[in-house]
Design an enzyme around this catalytic site. Sequence first.
Site, PDB file in Angstrom:
ATOM      1  N   TYR A 179      -6.874   6.072   4.358  1.00  0.00           N
ATOM      2  CA  TYR A 179      -6.977   5.103   3.260  1.00  0.00           C
ATOM      3  C   TYR A 179      -6.122   3.869   3.532  1.00  0.00           C
ATOM      4  CZ  TYR A 179      -5.499   2.667  -0.863  1.00  0.00           C
ATOM      5  OH  TYR A 179      -5.154   1.668  -1.731  1.00  0.00           O
TER       6      TYR A 179
ATOM      7  N   GLU B 128       0.821  -1.210   0.000  1.00  0.00           N
ATOM      8  CA  GLU B 128       0.000   0.000   0.000  1.00  0.00           C
ATOM      9  C   GLU B 128       0.860   1.267   0.000  1.00  0.00           C
ATOM     10  OE1 GLU B 128      -3.064   0.336  -0.589  1.00  0.00           O
ATOM     11  OE2 GLU B 128      -3.662  -1.758  -0.487  1.00  0.00           O
TER      12      GLU B 128
ATOM     13  N   ASP C 103      -9.869   6.061  -2.204  1.00  0.00           N
ATOM     14  CA  ASP C 103      -8.702   6.595  -2.897  1.00  0.00           C
ATOM     15  C   ASP C 103      -9.178   7.269  -4.183  1.00  0.00           C
ATOM     16  OD1 ASP C 103      -9.395   4.490  -4.544  1.00  0.00           O
ATOM     17  OD2 ASP C 103      -7.366   3.670  -4.686  1.00  0.00           O
TER      18      ASP C 103
END
Length: 351
Positions: free
Chosen positions: A117, A34, A135
């Site tokens: 997020y 991520e 996102d």
Amino acid sequence: MDSFTQEIYRWYLINKRDLPWRKTNDPYKIWISEIILQQTRVVQGVDYYNRFIEKFSTVFELANASEDNVLKLWQGLGYYTRARNLHFTAKHIVNNYNGVFPNDFETILSLKGIGNYTAAAIASIAFNLPYSVVDGNIYRVFSRYFGIVTPIDTDKGKKEIQKTADELVDAGNPGFHNQAFMEFGALQCTPKSPDCKSCPLLFNCYSAQHKIQDKLPLKSKKIKQTTRFFYYYIIEHKNFILLERRTKKDIWKNLHQFPLFESDKELDEDEILRLKPPVHIELEINVRHISATIKHILTHQTIFARFIHVETDFNNFNHSNIFRVNKKDIYKFAVPKLLEQYLEKINFTEN
């Protein structure tokens, strides 16, 4: 479950990409993926992820690495604060949680370099917690499908999209849900020229029915661009060259570069020749070559750079942040993408 969500699930099962981080629920590996994918395309991110996991397979290995090694492995991805935060947080997890990744949303969110997020992605994918990710893909899909015209860069717009996402998330399988929606935005509902004719949501999509796909999502302000002029001095003496580390609070902090002079305007070659190199060298210098101007674009900045190749005897120089290295060793140092690309052209290893 509504038809909107069902259609995206169906689409995802058919079209999802085979990505290495989708084969694990290890929170460490999901975290690494991520962070890499922030501001990075998946195509580019896969290779970096594989190299990163191969080099630092556990949070302990990452925590015990030097910052220089982490930055070197990150070289080319940009936004180097991500790498520094990754390293800091790895040490924090080792020192404060015995190397065990936190398994609740609030603690994950408290870690340096992790925002809402990323925390939601880790919590839902690794721990099956019902948190929705929002996102750029989600902003785009929701704005277009539901016809949301509130600018997404305003607090009101962010809250509106987040509320919609929270209402839709599947509490039974939030990781699958979040990945399906993000993948749909990345591959089907693309920023430019979306393939609406093949979209399973076509007949219920507000923007497609009103032909405003290219106008949504809305933003209230444009990113302000700054123009900068960099003049790098490649100062050589026999098999050695001078490097410095960027230490100020600016782009590329802690990366290495050639000694740099930054001007507030573009300089012609006569003006460049009259400059004093940003190094205290007592002897005469011989300017061998001045490169053409290279344009390097960042999100908020456009850099116009030139490289000034200089020969001199720098056995005597006095600068606390500049050091001498063998030319062939220069490739061991983490440098900005701009310098990496230039180094590939001149290739010191062949000298």
